[in-house]
Design a protein around this motif. Structure first.
Motif, PDB file in Angstrom:
ATOM      1  N   UNK B 119      30.361  30.372 -18.079  1.00 12.83           N
ATOM      2  CA  UNK B 119      30.208  29.339 -17.052  1.00 12.83           C
ATOM      3  C   UNK B 119      28.767  28.907 -16.874  1.00 12.83           C
ATOM      4  N   UNK B 120      28.594  27.584 -16.747  1.00 16.65           N
ATOM      5  CA  UNK B 120      27.256  27.090 -16.482  1.00 16.65           C
ATOM      6  C   UNK B 120      27.317  26.245 -15.219  1.00 16.65           C
ATOM      7  N   UNK B 121      27.685  26.875 -14.169  1.00 14.53           N
ATOM      8  CA  UNK B 121      27.792  26.116 -12.929  1.00 14.53           C
ATOM      9  C   UNK B 121      26.425  25.843 -12.344  1.00 14.53           C
ATOM     10  N   UNK B 122      26.374  24.803 -11.539  1.00 13.77           N
ATOM     11  CA  UNK B 122      25.112  24.446 -10.901  1.00 13.77           C
ATOM     12  C   UNK B 122      24.595  25.587 -10.047  1.00 13.77           C
ATOM     13  N   UNK B 138      28.001  21.168 -12.302  1.00  7.84           N
ATOM     14  CA  UNK B 138      28.497  21.204 -13.694  1.00  7.84           C
ATOM     15  C   UNK B 138      29.768  22.041 -13.725  1.00  7.84           C
ATOM     16  N   UNK B 139      30.660  21.737 -14.629  1.00  6.34           N
ATOM     17  CA  UNK B 139      31.946  22.441 -14.639  1.00  6.34           C
ATOM     18  C   UNK B 139      31.854  23.825 -15.287  1.00  6.34           C
ATOM     19  N   UNK B 142      34.916  27.403 -19.174  1.00 11.51           N
ATOM     20  CA  UNK B 142      36.162  28.106 -19.511  1.00 11.51           C
ATOM     21  C   UNK B 142      37.366  27.364 -18.955  1.00 11.51           C
ATOM     22  N   UNK B 143      37.159  26.780 -17.779  1.00 13.27           N
ATOM     23  CA  UNK B 143      38.277  26.078 -17.150  1.00 13.27           C
ATOM     24  C   UNK B 143      38.319  24.610 -17.573  1.00 13.27           C
ATOM     25  N   UNK B 144      37.156  24.070 -17.812  1.00 11.36           N
ATOM     26  CA  UNK B 144      37.063  22.640 -18.124  1.00 11.36           C
ATOM     27  C   UNK B 144      36.229  22.446 -19.385  1.00 11.36           C
ATOM     28  N   UNK B 145      36.816  22.745 -20.528  1.00 13.55           N
ATOM     29  CA  UNK B 145      36.050  22.560 -21.762  1.00 13.55           C
ATOM     30  C   UNK B 145      35.909  21.086 -22.121  1.00 13.55           C
ATOM     31  N   UNK B 146      36.702  20.265 -21.455  1.00 17.69           N
ATOM     32  CA  UNK B 146      36.748  18.843 -21.835  1.00 17.69           C
ATOM     33  C   UNK B 146      37.940  18.641 -22.744  1.00 17.69           C
ATOM     34  N   UNK B 211      33.528  18.154  -8.432  1.00 10.23           N
ATOM     35  CA  UNK B 211      32.118  17.798  -8.504  1.00 10.23           C
ATOM     36  C   UNK B 211      31.637  17.537  -7.076  1.00 10.23           C
ATOM     37  N   UNK B 212      30.699  18.312  -6.626  1.00  7.23           N
ATOM     38  CA  UNK B 212      30.259  18.188  -5.220  1.00  7.23           C
ATOM     39  C   UNK B 212      29.561  16.868  -4.961  1.00  7.23           C
ATOM     40  N   UNK B 213      29.945  16.218  -3.878  1.00  9.06           N
ATOM     41  CA  UNK B 213      29.238  14.995  -3.485  1.00  9.06           C
ATOM     42  C   UNK B 213      27.799  15.297  -3.109  1.00  9.06           C
ATOM     43  N   UNK B 214      27.596  16.519  -2.553  1.00  5.67           N
ATOM     44  CA  UNK B 214      26.259  16.817  -2.036  1.00  5.67           C
ATOM     45  C   UNK B 214      25.291  17.265  -3.135  1.00  5.67           C
ATOM     46  N   UNK B 215      25.783  17.429  -4.344  1.00 10.42           N
ATOM     47  CA  UNK B 215      24.891  17.858  -5.418  1.00 10.42           C
ATOM     48  C   UNK B 215      23.863  16.781  -5.722  1.00 10.42           C
ATOM     49  N   UNK B 216      22.695  17.219  -6.131  1.00  6.88           N
ATOM     50  CA  UNK B 216      21.688  16.249  -6.571  1.00  6.88           C
ATOM     51  C   UNK B 216      22.231  15.495  -7.785  1.00  6.88           C
ATOM     52  N   UNK B 217      22.815  16.262  -8.681  1.00  5.35           N
ATOM     53  CA  UNK B 217      23.422  15.670  -9.880  1.00  5.35           C
ATOM     54  C   UNK B 217      24.880  15.367  -9.550  1.00  5.35           C
ATOM     55  N   UNK B 218      25.119  14.369  -8.768  1.00  6.44           N
ATOM     56  CA  UNK B 218      26.485  14.132  -8.298  1.00  6.44           C
ATOM     57  C   UNK B 218      27.242  13.138  -9.187  1.00  6.44           C
TER      58      UNK B 218
END
Lengths: 199, 277
Positions: B119-122, B138-139, B142-146, B211-218
Motif C-alpha cells: 500500500x502506498x496510501x497518502x 492515493x489508493x 492491493x485493493x485498487x490496482x487499476x 479519495x479524500x476531498x480534504x487531501x492536498x492531492x484531491x
C-alpha cells in the motif's frame, strides 16, 4: 510435431460456433458454455502460447495470460456480446495483454527478453549433417526475423499460427493490403538469405 | 491485372500461394506462371521461405509445452467460480447489470496489476483507526490496482468529453467497506476511478477508491491530470497504455511530471464538486 512440415503455413483450426450466451443464465446452458470454451481452449491453447512466447513470455507466464484471455471471452459472451471470429478475437486479446505485460516487464527490470535463445538448440535431428543444416537454417532465419520491424514479425508469427490475412489485419489493426505487403517482404528477405547462404 | 509482359510481384505470388487471390486474379496469375519459369521458380523460393520459417519457429518452441490438462482444469474451475461470483453480485447489487450498460463495448476487464509494492496510501491507513478522519490521496494498490477495458486510442478519443459517470451509492459503500472505512461520511470522499474511463479505465471495483476531498492531492487535481493526459494521448504525444500505467502506478508523480511542479497548481485545487471523476 516431428512430422515433415507442410510447405504452407498451417491451416485454420475449426472452431465451433459458441452459443451466444444470453442463454448462459440457466445453469445447464452455462455449464455447456464452460465446456465449449474449454474445448476452444484445447484447440487454441498451443498456438496462443506459441504466439505469446514470441513476446518473450515464457510458458508459465503465457499460461497465466491465457487464463485471463479465456475468462475474458466468457465474460464477453456472458454479457451477450457477439464474437464473429473466436480465434481472431482470442488472438487479439492475447496480443494486447502480451504487449502490456511486456511493456511492464521491460520497465520493471530490464528483463532479459531473449533469455536462453542460444540454449534452445536441442532438436533431435536424425543425423549430424541434418542437424548441422538445421542449425544453419535456424540461425539464418532467426537473424532475418530478429532484424524485421516489430509489425512484420507479428504478421509472420500470427500467420504461422494459421491466422488468415483478414484476421491478422484485425488483430494488428492494419489493412489487408498492408498484411500482404508485410508478409511478402519478410518472406522475400528469408528467401534472399537462403540464396546468399546457398541453401 | 496484366501479366503478359512483366513478371509477377512477390506479393502476387504469395497471395497465390496463400489462396488469398480473387478467382479472376488467380486465373491470370496461373496463366502467367504456366508460361514463365522465372515466376514459378520465385514462387517456389517463397514457399521454401515459408517452410524454413515455420520449421524454425515451431522447433524453437517445441518440447517446451506441458500438457494442457492442468491449465484446462484450472480454466474450468475459474469459469465455475466466475459464474458463481457473478450470480452473487447480480443478486446483491446489480453491478453487473450496470456494467452491461457501459458505453465502451468489446470490453474485457484486464486487471492491470500495476502496483508492485504494498500500500502506498497518502497516510498510514490502519484499519483500526477512526476511518472518518483519514486523508486518502492515493489508493491501496492491493485493493485498487487499476482495471482497464480493452479499447483502442481512436475509440477513447472518439468519446465526447472527459466527465465520468457517478458511481452508484451501493458501489461506493462497497468501496468504503473494502477500504475498512464502512462508516465513512460519503461527503468527505469522492469514490474515484484510478484510471479514468476517459482513458480506458474500467467500471470495476478494482479501479475505484475513496479519495479524500480534504487531501492536498484531491480529486480535482487528479481531474486536471486526466484532462492533460487525455489531450496528450489524443494528440499522439503519449501512448494510451503508458498513460494508464502511469496513472495507475503513481498518479501524483505523473501530475508532477506533466505539470512540472512539486505541488498542485492553484487553479487545479478547486473545492469539491460533483461525483466520480
Amino acid at each position: 510435431m516431428k512430422s515433415p512440415m507442410p510447405p504452407r503455413f498451417p491451416g485454420s483450426v475449426v472452431i465451433p460456433l459458441l452459443p451466444i450466451a444470453s442463454a448462459a443464465r440457466s445453469a445447464d446452458a452455462r455449464a455447456k458454455l464452460h465446456e465449449e470454451i474449454a474445448n476452444v481452449f484445447d484447440q487454441l491453447r498451443d498456438p496462443l502460447l506459441r504466439y505469446l512466447w514470441t513476446f518473450g513470455l515464457e510458458v508459465p507466464d503465457g499460461e497465466e495470460v491465457l487464463q485471463d484471455v479465456f475468462l475474458s471471452l466468457f465474460r464477453h459472451l456472458e454479457r451477450g456480446k457477439p464474437v464473429d471470429n473466436v480465434r481472431g478475437w482470442l488472438f487479439r486479446v492475447a496480443h494486447n495483454l502480451a504487449l502490456r505485460r511486456r511493456d511492464r516487464a521491460r520497465r520493471a527490470a530490464e528483463t532479459q527478453l531473449d533469455t536462453g535463445n542460444e540454449d534452445r538448440t536441442a532438436d533431435p535431428a536424425p543425423n549430424p549433417e541434418d542437424r548441422m543444416a538445421d542449425r544453419q537454417t535456424r540461425q539464418r532465419v532467426l537473424a532475418v526475423v530478429e532484424a524485421l520491424p516489430e509489425q512484420d514479425r507479428r504478421c509472420l508469427f500470427l500467420r504461422a499460427e494459421g491466422l488468415r490475412y483478414r484476421e491478422i489485419a484485425g488483430i494488428l489493426d492494419m489493412s489487408l493490403g498492408a498484411v500482404s505487403v508485410s508478409l511478402s517482404r519478410s518472406l522475400a528477405r528469408i528467401a534472399r538469405s537462403a540464396e546468399r547462404s546457398g541453401s | 491485372m496484366k501479366y503478359a509482359d512483366s513478371h509477377l510481384s512477390d506479393q502476387q505470388l504469395l497471395l497465390d500461394v496463400e489462396g488469398e487471390l480473387s478467382a479472376r486474379d488467380e486465373r491470370a496469375v496461373r496463366a502467367h506462371m504456366e508460361a514463365c519459369w522465372k515466376c514459378r521458380t520465385r514462387r517456389q523460393e517463397l514457399e521454401k521461405a515459408i517452410t524454413d520459417f515455420v520449421r524454425v519457429h515451431q522447433r524453437e518452441f517445441d518440447g517446451e509445452l506441458p500438457p494442457a490438462a492442468g491449465p484446462r482444469a484450472l480454466l474450468k474451475a475459474k469459469l465455475a467460480d466466475l459464474s458463481e461470483t457473478g450470480d452473487r453480485e447480480r443478486g446483491h447489487s446489480g453491478w453487473f447489470r450496470l456494467g452491461r450498460g457501459m458505453a465502451l463495448t468489446a470490453a474485457v476487464f484486464v486487471v492491470a496489476a500495476l502496483g508492485f509494492v504494498l500500500a502506498r496510501l497518502g497516510v498510514e491507513r490502519g484499519r483500526s483507526l477512526s476511518p472518518q478522519t483519514e486523508v486518502v490521496s492515493t489508493p491501496d494498490s492491493r485493493l485498487t490496482p487499476g482495471a482497464t477495458v480493452l479499447v483502442s486510442r481512436p475509440a477513447v478519443c472518439a468519446q465526447p468529453g472527459t466527465g465520468n459517470k457517478a458511481v452508484p451509492a451501493v458501489l461506493q459503500r462497497e468501496v468504503f467497506r473494502e477500504y475498512g472505512i464502512p462508516g465513512a461520511d460519503p461527503g468527505a470522499y469522492e469514490v474515484d476511478y484510478l484510471v479514468t474511463p476517459a482513458l480506458g479505465g474500467a467500471d470495476d471495483i478494482r479501479n475505484l477508491w475513496p479519495h479524500s476531498h480534504s487531501a492536498v492531492w484531491n480529486a480535482q487535481v487528479k481531474d486536471a491530470l486526466e484532462d492533460r493526459m487525455r489531450e496528450m494521448v489524443c494528440g499522439g504525444d503519449l501512448d494510451l497504455s503508458e498513460a494508464q500505467r502511469e496513472i495507475a502506478t503513481d498518479w501524483i508523480s505523473a501530475y508532477k511530471k506533466y505539470f512540472h511542479t512539486d505541488a498542485p497548481l492553484a487553479e487545479h485545487r478547486r473545492g469539491p464538486t460533483g461525483n466520480g471523476r
